[in-house]
Each structure stands twice: as structure tokens, then as C-alpha cells.
Design an enzyme around this catalytic site. Structure first.
Site, PDB file in Angstrom:
ATOM      1  N   GLY A   1       0.836  -1.159  -0.125  1.00  0.00           N
ATOM      2  CA  GLY A   1       0.025  -0.061  -0.055  1.00  0.00           C
ATOM      3  C   GLY A   1       1.028   1.315  -0.036  1.00  0.00           C
ATOM      4  O   GLY A   1       2.124   1.229   0.161  1.00  0.00           O
ATOM      5  N   HIS A   2       0.113   2.486  -0.059  1.00  0.00           N
ATOM      6  CA  HIS A   2       0.963   3.728  -0.119  1.00  0.00           C
ATOM      7  C   HIS A   2       1.610   3.934   0.996  1.00  0.00           C
ATOM      8  O   HIS A   2       0.993   3.751   2.088  1.00  0.00           O
ATOM      9  CB  HIS A   2      -0.361   4.621  -0.431  1.00  0.00           C
ATOM     10  CG  HIS A   2      -1.284   4.988   0.409  1.00  0.00           C
ATOM     11  ND1 HIS A   2      -0.967   5.914   1.635  1.00  0.00           N
ATOM     12  CD2 HIS A   2      -2.575   4.366   0.828  1.00  0.00           C
ATOM     13  CE1 HIS A   2      -2.054   5.763   2.420  1.00  0.00           C
ATOM     14  NE2 HIS A   2      -2.894   4.896   2.201  1.00  0.00           N
ATOM     15  N   ASP A   3       2.534   4.746   0.848  1.00  0.00           N
ATOM     16  CA  ASP A   3       3.346   5.224   1.965  1.00  0.00           C
ATOM     17  C   ASP A   3       3.823   4.254   3.176  1.00  0.00           C
ATOM     18  O   ASP A   3       4.520   4.614   4.013  1.00  0.00           O
ATOM     19  CB  ASP A   3       2.663   6.163   2.780  1.00  0.00           C
ATOM     20  CG  ASP A   3       2.026   7.408   1.945  1.00  0.00           C
ATOM     21  OD1 ASP A   3       2.988   8.062   1.807  1.00  0.00           O
ATOM     22  OD2 ASP A   3       0.854   7.521   1.475  1.00  0.00           O
ATOM     23  N   THR A   4       3.929   3.000   2.527  1.00  0.00           N
ATOM     24  CA  THR A   4       4.257   1.887   3.384  1.00  0.00           C
ATOM     25  C   THR A   4       6.084   1.757   3.256  1.00  0.00           C
ATOM     26  O   THR A   4       6.754   2.068   2.022  1.00  0.00           O
ATOM     27  CB  THR A   4       3.935   0.547   3.094  1.00  0.00           C
ATOM     28  OG1 THR A   4       2.521   0.380   3.547  1.00  0.00           O
ATOM     29  CG2 THR A   4       4.404  -0.748   3.626  1.00  0.00           C
TER      30      THR A   4
ATOM     31  N   ALA B   1       0.795   3.041   4.643  1.00  0.00           N
ATOM     32  CA  ALA B   1       1.484   3.832   5.871  1.00  0.00           C
ATOM     33  C   ALA B   1       1.930   2.780   7.007  1.00  0.00           C
ATOM     34  O   ALA B   1       1.886   3.193   8.152  1.00  0.00           O
ATOM     35  CB  ALA B   1       0.724   4.980   6.369  1.00  0.00           C
TER      36      ALA B   1
END
Lengths: 313, 313, 313
Positions: free
Chosen positions: C220-223, C240
């Protein structure tokens, strides 16, 4: 599946070598499975268990492997192998004729839409206005995409249903039931990367307006998804299921076939849904139950050693 | 992996800078892992735990990091780093030489097969007769597809194995074991959209005749799938596992590596299979057990509060 | 997201029609979410619950829907709809301007790297040295790939975050928060086939050096993933989240958002991780707990019938 124009029953009977009984002056508007059939359509049935259901469905004309009673105005087309007759009809009236260009001549893309490189748009695909179709997306024949839709890279729209006729005495046990249905993506839908949305077998798979799905999501054939749903990554929904409006399925949830999840239900991550769920509640577990009841189960399991100790005393 | 023609052991020894002991007049037919090695082949071993197994396997020639006893007629090639020697041999005899065309010159497509746009067919790929390969499919070097096979969009056949040699003292701990094996898809197989089927590390991954799989299915390296199996969407099978004929895995089932699922077994949705399962039965749960026993477990768990109440009295 | 050069606050205020209060002579260096914002950046907040957190974050300039106190040297940009203001700013300073070529003119590929057919490289994509990018991979705008990276077929790098602003009174309830972040893949990473790695919403998604992932993995995003991790097939990690170095996630593990998995933790197959896990231990279950404790749970569950029998006596 609808024929381009009504086809005389006598022509159908001749094609599939059927004995035509009943309203033999009529014409058929299409051929469909029982659960999506409409008046004027053909349907087919080969198992005595489903004879009644099929004959009394909305189908006007029944392809069947036994002569039997039927309501006035309808007709039977009697053949030995109704499934083979179905395949023959689909092959005749909707032959496999794939476009060998990246964008079929008959595909239409609305104003303001961006179709990025390496996107395949099959025959009669319609993409609405102000859409973004990212690279390496595949949209197969006859699928319809609404306005303001985003489809991310690698996603496949309109793959064939996972739907087979089994006969264990054949060398190859499973024979595919040709998919002649379609996929409808309504306005404002957004679909993540590497998702797969199968077409209906004879009817449609539909994703309701405003629904958003994350990456690697699977939607089975003939499944109807409501409006403003959220599906997190790696959710899988089997065929012919109904997801009502505003349902949220968190990551890796699996949903079985031919069931209904009620409006506004929330299913927590990794849950498995084997049967219909009422709307407006939160569920967890595999099989999924009320989320609070599930959490209580964990508490009780943790108390077993305590119960054992008490019992020993 | 077999060499195009037998290679003198002295040439191999010189390439990998090995001390050659034993039958040094022989030639090697290929190099393979222990579990798929055949007479005439090289194998390699670097851990004392596996010395005996490797030396007494079908391998005729053993790349090893210690001089030790071995059966007459065989040979040892002694090096400090057998894993590095393996990489060197594969790199020499099967160098990475990817085709930069969408369809390699050496790829062959049988009569009646349809290869739709944007399909990549690598070096020496063979596609049989009457197949349909949908857009955006990738079939990598040396994979073989039988007759009457359907592969839906976005699927990747022949991706490299997830298989690493670990040394925690390296900056990058994991070093890939180069995959030089292949994938064999037998006749009548149908594969859904966005699936991934890894090639064998040195041997083959095989999908048996008539097996059908839905979308987003993962098949690991060296896994052998029998005939007329059904895998629903999002099933994942790890490496070097054996799935016998007519096994059904429902949605999101996960299967661990190097185990066997017996003929006709059915594994219910979302189950996890950590160890071999006998044939002809139905399983459920993670870890998967007899499905009825699993359902009884749920009943018992629900009775814990009742047990507690009874105990309090 | 950073602007190419600092932008005067007065220009921002005029663009979004904001009342500018405080340090109105300053310029903003970029716009970011609270958790990744840096000094000199804009941030935005529309819920009173997060006012304090945002105003006292590293953000120098706050887009907010209420006039309130703030530290000296900072500034407020007061608007009715901070979320809409964010969209306007991103649209102005990082407009969607997709490359319509398979390889954007601005994309750079390092020496020794092989980019196979049908790979899409978007604007400003950087691929390092000695990489292999297999056919049908998609790498979207502004993503950076290090040296010695392998990306297998069908994988998508830089898909948009699954991240929405909800207002149930809109016809379409969910409005996408435009992703203007990026993905950084460090040296020596290997990524399987048909994986998806979302870009950061405003910041970055990062895969640490030497990490290897199998097929069909979702990030996922920002991970932020550490170094030398192993993710088996069909693992899914939400947004995240922080995965520290040397973590192993086995097949089909699901990890929720905004949590941390400590260094060297091992999570067994099919587990679900809803909350942070300490390093150096082995976990199992959904929700995941200490693996040994989980196995004991199964033993206790099996003993319930015995407890019942004992109790009856």
C-alpha cells in the site's frame, strides 16, 4: 445474451436439431440462464431437479432433454444435450471473433478520456467521458465503462466466467460454458491495479456508481455490486452474488457465490462469507459472524485453561 | 536443466575451478536439483546435512564443498562454493538472452491458435493447436503450452522461482538461485486472468490435462498439478508441491511447499494446507483438517460459555 | 510532494481563494500529509480533531477551515474546504500529464539494464544499473528503481493510493485524494510477477535494499519496507505501515495500515496482522499472536469435548 434481432424458433430448432413443441410460430429474443432470463428468451435445462424452475421462469422457450408439460404460449425444444445446444446457439449468434488490433474499430472512447499506451479495447467496448485507463489494461469485447471511471494498470475487464459443465466420463472432465455476457462499470467507479472482473455468463456483471476498489481484487461473473462500495486489496467475490450499496469489504475478504450482502455491511479483513449477511452490521471471521461475537469467542477460547484448572479442583 | 549436448566433466571442472575426483572421463547431461535429478546429471550440495542424500541420489556427478566417499562410477567436483558453481554453469550453458521482440523468432504457434495483441512469447516457446491466448499475456522462454489451452489476459507463465540462497553476512542477504527450468501446460488446460505460474528451478512446473483455474491464482516453481483439477480464484500453491488428479481448491486456499494433496480431495475456501492431505476427503480451516471436524470445533467453541455456567454451579 | 521551486504563500492563497493569516511573506516548499510533512511545507486539515496535531506538526503553513491560534513564524490559509484546496494545488503544481509513449522521453535507464518489450516507463522514471524489467511491467511517473533490481512480468509500480475523502451527501460518496507521491525501490530488490506497489499519497513508498517478494504481492501507499525482507506470494500490506529489516511474511499474510512489524519478525502463512508486532518473534493466526500460543489454542479447543465429559460426571 440478446440476439441482434428476434430469431424464429424454427430456425433455432433446426440449428440444434431439436423437436419443437408448442408455440412454434414464435421468435426468440435471446438466450439466458434462468436467473437472468427475460420474457421472449430461450433458457436451457438438463437436470430434472431444475425442470420446474426453468419451465416456470420468465423464459418463453425451453431447451430441455425430456418432453414434459409446459404453460400455454411457451415452447419446448427437445434435444439430448441442452448444454451442447446452448454452446451451438452462442457460437452461431455471437461467434468468437476477436479484434486483433489494440483498439477495435468498433470501440468508442468518450470526450476527455485518456487511454494510455498498451491498453487493449475489444469489439464494441464503450468507454465514457473523462475516464483514465492506465497502461496495460485489458477491456474485452462488449464491456461498457461509464463516465469518470479510473482503471489502473494491469486490470482485466471482461474475462470469461469460471463456469463449467462436468462429466467425469470425458477425458477432459470440465467443458467451459461459453461466456456471452458482459460487464457494466457505472459512473465514478475507480478500480485498482491488476484486478479481474469476469463478464456474465449470459447476463451482466455490474459495478455500481461510485464504488472504489483497490488492487488485486477479483469479481466473479454475474455479480452485481451496488453503489458507493469500498473493496480493499485482494478481496475476492465469487459468481452471481449481490453486494448492496455502501458495503465495505476490507483486505483479503472472500465472498462465496449466489448470496447477498446487505446495504452498509462492513466485513473485516480476511473474513470469509459463505452465506448471506444482513445490512448495517460489522462481521468478522471465516466463516464470518457478528464481529463482536467473534471477538468474544477469542476471549472464551483463552479461558479454556482456566476452566480446566477450576474443573480439576 | 539439460545441456544441449553432454559436456565433459573436465570442461565443467575447469569452468568452476573444481578438483575433479572419480569418473573424470565422463560427460554430464545436465544439472538439476536433488529431487528432479536424473542419471548422467550434475547436482550440487553445500550443507553436510544433505551430503548423503545428494551423493546417493540419481545424480552421477556431485558438486560439493568437501571431499568425501562416493559410489563407484560417480564423480565429485570439489569447490568452496557449490551454489556459486551452479550459477556459473547455468550462466554458461543457458545464458540469459531475452528476446526483445513480442514474439521470438524461435517461438512456435500451432494451427488454429489465436494469439491476441500484446502477447509476449519468449525464446523457444511452443503453443499447441486451437489455443486462445488473450491480450497482455506473458509466456517466457522455453515454456510449452499444449493443445486446446486457453490463457486469459494478464497471466504470466514462466516467471522465475522465488528461491534464494541466504547468507546473513552479505549486504544483500538473499542471492537468487537462477531458474533454468520450465513450465509445461498440458492439453485442455484453461487459466484465468492475472495468474502467475513460476518455472521450475532446474526441472519443470506442470499443469495436468483438463485442469481449470480461475483468476489471480499462483502456482509455485516445480509444482506438479494433476489432471482435471479445479482451482478457484486467488488460490496460492507454493513450490515443489504435488496436487494429484481431480483435486478441487476453493477460493483463497493456500497450500504450502513440498507436500502432496491426494486425488479427489476438496479443500474449502480460505483454508491453509501446511502438510500433506489424503485423497477423497473434504477439508477446511487454517491449518486445514477434516471439514466436519472443523465445523464441530465451532460448535464446541460456542458451548464454552455454557460449560462455564455449568461449572460455576 | 515538493514544488520544483518555492512558491510564495500569496500565490497559493490566491489559487485556493484563502484568507492568509500570519507569515504572509514566506514561500512554501511543497505540500504533504501530516505524517510526512517537513519544515517549509504546506499541510491541510479539515477536522477539529486533528487541528492541534497539524498546527504543531513540522508543517510551516496550514490550510484549515477555521481561524485559530498558531505558533509564530507559521501561517494559516483559511478556506471552507481544505481537501478541495489540496486537490487544486496538486493539480496546479503537478498536473496529470501522462506520457503517451511506452517509454517517456524523460525516463532514464542505467547501463547494463534490460527493459524487455511492452514495458511502460512513465515521466521521470529512473531505472538504475544492471536491472531486468520483464515484459508487460508498468512503472508510472516519478518512480525510482535502484541498481540490480529485477521486476517480473505484469507488475505495476506507482499505482495510485486507495485513499478517499468521504462525504455521504455527495452522489458519489468517495472522492479520491490525488496521489502525488512516489515509489522508491532500493538496490538489489527483486519483485515477482503481477505485484502492485502503490505510490505515496504525498510522500514515498519505499522497498529497502535486498528485499525479495514473490508474485501477486500488494504494497500500500506510504508503506516503508526495510532491508532484506522476504514476502511470499499473495501477501498484502495496507498503507502507511512500517516493516522493519529482515521481516519474513509467508504466503497470503495480510497486514493492516499504520502499524509497525519489528526487525526479524516472522509471520506464518495466512496470518492477519491488525496491530504492531515486536521484532524477533514468530506469529500466527488472524489476528496474529505468538505462534506457539496459537498452536496451544488449537490443543485447548480440541480438549473441550473432554472437559465437557469430565464436567458431566
Amino acid at each position: 445474451m440478446k440476439f441482434k434481432q428476434p430469431v424464429p424458433l424454427t430456425e433455432i430448432a433446426s440449428l440444434i436439431n431439436a423437436k419443437l413443441v408448442g408455440n412454434n410460430a414464435a421468435s426468440a429474443t435471446g438466450i439466458n440462464e434462468i436467473h437472468v432470463v427475460e420474457e421472449g428468451d430461450l433458457a436451457f435445462v438438463d437436470h430434472p431437479k431444475y425442470y420446474e424452475k426453468c419451465i416456470h421462469s420468465l423464459a418463453s422457450f425451453i431447451i430441455i432433454n425430456k418432453e414434459t408439460d409446459f404453460p400455454q404460449g411457451k415452447a419446448l425444444l427437445i434435444v439430448d444435450e441442452p448444454f451442447e445446444a446452448y454452446l451451438k446457439i452462442v457460437n452461431e449468434f455471437m461467434p468468437f471473433n476477436p479484434s486483433m488490433q489494440m483498439q477495435a474499430v468498433s470501440a468508442k472512447v468518450g470526450a476527455g478520456s485518456v487511454v494510455m499506451p498498451n491498453v487493449y479495447l475489444g469489439n464494441n467496448v464503450i468507454v465514457g467521458k473523462n475516464c483514465i485507463i492506465y497502461p496495460n489494461v485489458t477491456i474485452l469485447d462488449n464491456c461498457t465503462i461509464g463516465d469518470d471511471v479510473m482503471i489502473q494498470s494491469g486490470t482485466v475487464i471482461g474475462s470469461d466466467a469460471f463456469y463449467y459443465n462436468k462429466k467425469a466420463d470425458r477425458d477432459i472432465h470440465y467443458k467451459k460454458m461459453t461466456s456471452c455476457g458482459t460487464v457494466i462499470i457505472e459512473n465514478g467507479v475507480e478500480i485498482g491495479a491488476n484486478c479481474t472482473i469476469d463478464r456474465g455468463v449470459t447476463g451482466e456483471t455490474r459495478i455500481g456508481a461510485g464504488t472504489k476498489m483497490d488492487n488485486l481484487v477479483q469479481i466473479g461473473h454475474d455479480t452485481i455490486v451496488g453503489k458507493n462500495c469500498l473493496f480493499a486489496s485482494q478481496v475476492g467475490i465469487a459468481g452471481a452474488t449481490k453486494i448492496e450499496d455502501e458495503v465495505i469489504l476490507w483486505g483479503q475478504v472472500g465472498v462465496s457465490k449466489t448470496l447477498t450482502i446487505g446495504k452498509g455491511a462492513i466485513v473485516n479483513a480476511q473474513s470469509g462469507v459463505p452465506a448471506s449477511l444482513g445490512g448495517g452490521k460489522v462481521y468478522f471471521g471465516s466463516p464470518a459472524i457478528d464481529a463482536k461475537a467473534k471477538m468474544k469467542e477469542f476471549v472464551w477460547i483463552n479461558r479454556i485453561p482456566e476452566i480446566w484448572e477450576k474443573l480439576k479442583k
